[in-house]
Design a protein around this motif. Structure first.
Motif, PDB file in Angstrom:
ATOM      1  N   LYS A  50       0.821  -1.213   0.000  1.00  0.00           N
ATOM      2  CA  LYS A  50       0.000   0.000   0.000  1.00  0.00           C
ATOM      3  C   LYS A  50       0.857   1.265   0.000  1.00  0.00           C
ATOM      4  CE  LYS A  50      -2.086  -1.143   3.789  1.00  0.00           C
ATOM      5  NZ  LYS A  50      -1.391  -2.395   4.089  1.00  0.00           N
ATOM      6  N   THR A  51       1.803   1.356   0.927  1.00  0.00           N
ATOM      7  CA  THR A  51       2.627   2.556   1.032  1.00  0.00           C
ATOM      8  C   THR A  51       3.477   2.741  -0.220  1.00  0.00           C
ATOM      9  OG1 THR A  51       2.682   2.385   3.442  1.00  0.00           O
ATOM     10  CG2 THR A  51       4.393   3.732   2.403  1.00  0.00           C
ATOM     11  N   ILE A 107       1.219   4.052  -2.937  1.00  0.00           N
ATOM     12  CA  ILE A 107       0.827   5.443  -2.716  1.00  0.00           C
ATOM     13  C   ILE A 107       1.981   6.388  -3.052  1.00  0.00           C
ATOM     14  CG2 ILE A 107       0.274   7.133  -0.901  1.00  0.00           C
ATOM     15  CD1 ILE A 107      -1.627   5.008   0.272  1.00  0.00           C
ATOM     16  N   THR A 137      -2.684  12.777   1.682  1.00  0.00           N
ATOM     17  CA  THR A 137      -2.872  11.425   2.190  1.00  0.00           C
ATOM     18  C   THR A 137      -3.296  11.468   3.650  1.00  0.00           C
ATOM     19  OG1 THR A 137      -0.567  11.154   2.876  1.00  0.00           O
ATOM     20  CG2 THR A 137      -1.122  10.481   0.618  1.00  0.00           C
ATOM     21  N   LYS A 185      -3.140   8.577   6.742  1.00  0.00           N
ATOM     22  CA  LYS A 185      -2.622   7.248   7.069  1.00  0.00           C
ATOM     23  C   LYS A 185      -3.007   6.862   8.484  1.00  0.00           C
ATOM     24  CE  LYS A 185       0.628   3.845   7.301  1.00  0.00           C
ATOM     25  NZ  LYS A 185      -0.043   2.687   7.815  1.00  0.00           N
ATOM     26  N   GLU A 205      -4.834   5.549   3.533  1.00  0.00           N
ATOM     27  CA  GLU A 205      -4.173   4.261   3.707  1.00  0.00           C
ATOM     28  C   GLU A 205      -4.598   3.665   5.030  1.00  0.00           C
ATOM     29  OE1 GLU A 205       0.205   2.143   4.079  1.00  0.00           O
ATOM     30  OE2 GLU A 205       0.108   4.212   3.371  1.00  0.00           O
TER      31      GLU A 205
END
Length: 179
Positions: A14-15, A18, A34, A36, A100
């Motif tokens: 995911k990170t 992104i 973003t 998170k 996220e």
């Protein structure tokens, strides 16, 4: 402002995705922020800094500003973790907010899956999953699919599937899964 989540199990990528999506969307002319989720305590300042001393002394909020950036830290002091909708409401206007984590919240999400993890899919048990991104292929899925390494294709999914902020917040407040 439009919002889309990127959800999946730990180590799904995911990170990494992104970090690649942000410049791709910016190159398309969009502004991006973003949000998170962290599953544990974290610090954005360090011992020995004035902001750290202010927070440790009991300040509810500490805002640090310079010519290059500003950051607002809000201490919960034992209070409840804020809900995603409340956090989104604090965001400054941009074209897209990429969220996220928050994989259990009812916001539109793109599932990020890595075959090597050996983890079960969130889809189809989660009706808020609107697309699937993986290194394993999307055969048999009834969702839009992009390869995990095809950032341009994932950016196109973000453009197509991100929902307006007000709709996202309303859905989160209702706890609705009506997609």
């Amino acid at each position: 402002m439009r919002v889309i989540g990127l959800a999946g199990w730990s180590s799904a990528g995911k990170t990494t995705l992104i970090v690649k999506l942000i410049p791709c969307l910016i190159a398309r002319g969009f502004s991006v922020s973003t949000l998170k989720h962290a599953h544990h305590g974290f610090d954005v300042d360090q011992p020995g800094k004035d902001s750290y001393a202010h927070r440790e002394a009991g300040a509810s909020e500490v805002l640090v500003a310079s010519a290059n950036r500003w950051a607002l830290m809000h201490e919960l002091r034992g209070g409840d973790e804020p809900r995603l909708g409340a956090l989104l409401a604090h965001m400054s206007p941009v074209d897209f907010v990429l969220v996220e984590g928050y994989k259990r919240d009812p916001l539109g999400k793109i599932e990020v899956h890595r075959l090597a993890n050996g983890k079960a899919l969130l889809y189809p048990d989660d009706p808020s999953i609107k697309a699937f991104v993986s290194d394993a292929g999307g055969e048999g899925l009834l969702l839009p699919y992009a390869d995990l390494n095809d950032v341009e294709a994932v950016a196109t999914l973000v453009e197509r599937l991100a929902a307006p902020l007000d709709e996202t917040i309303a859905r989160l407040e209702r706890g609705a899964l009506d997609f």
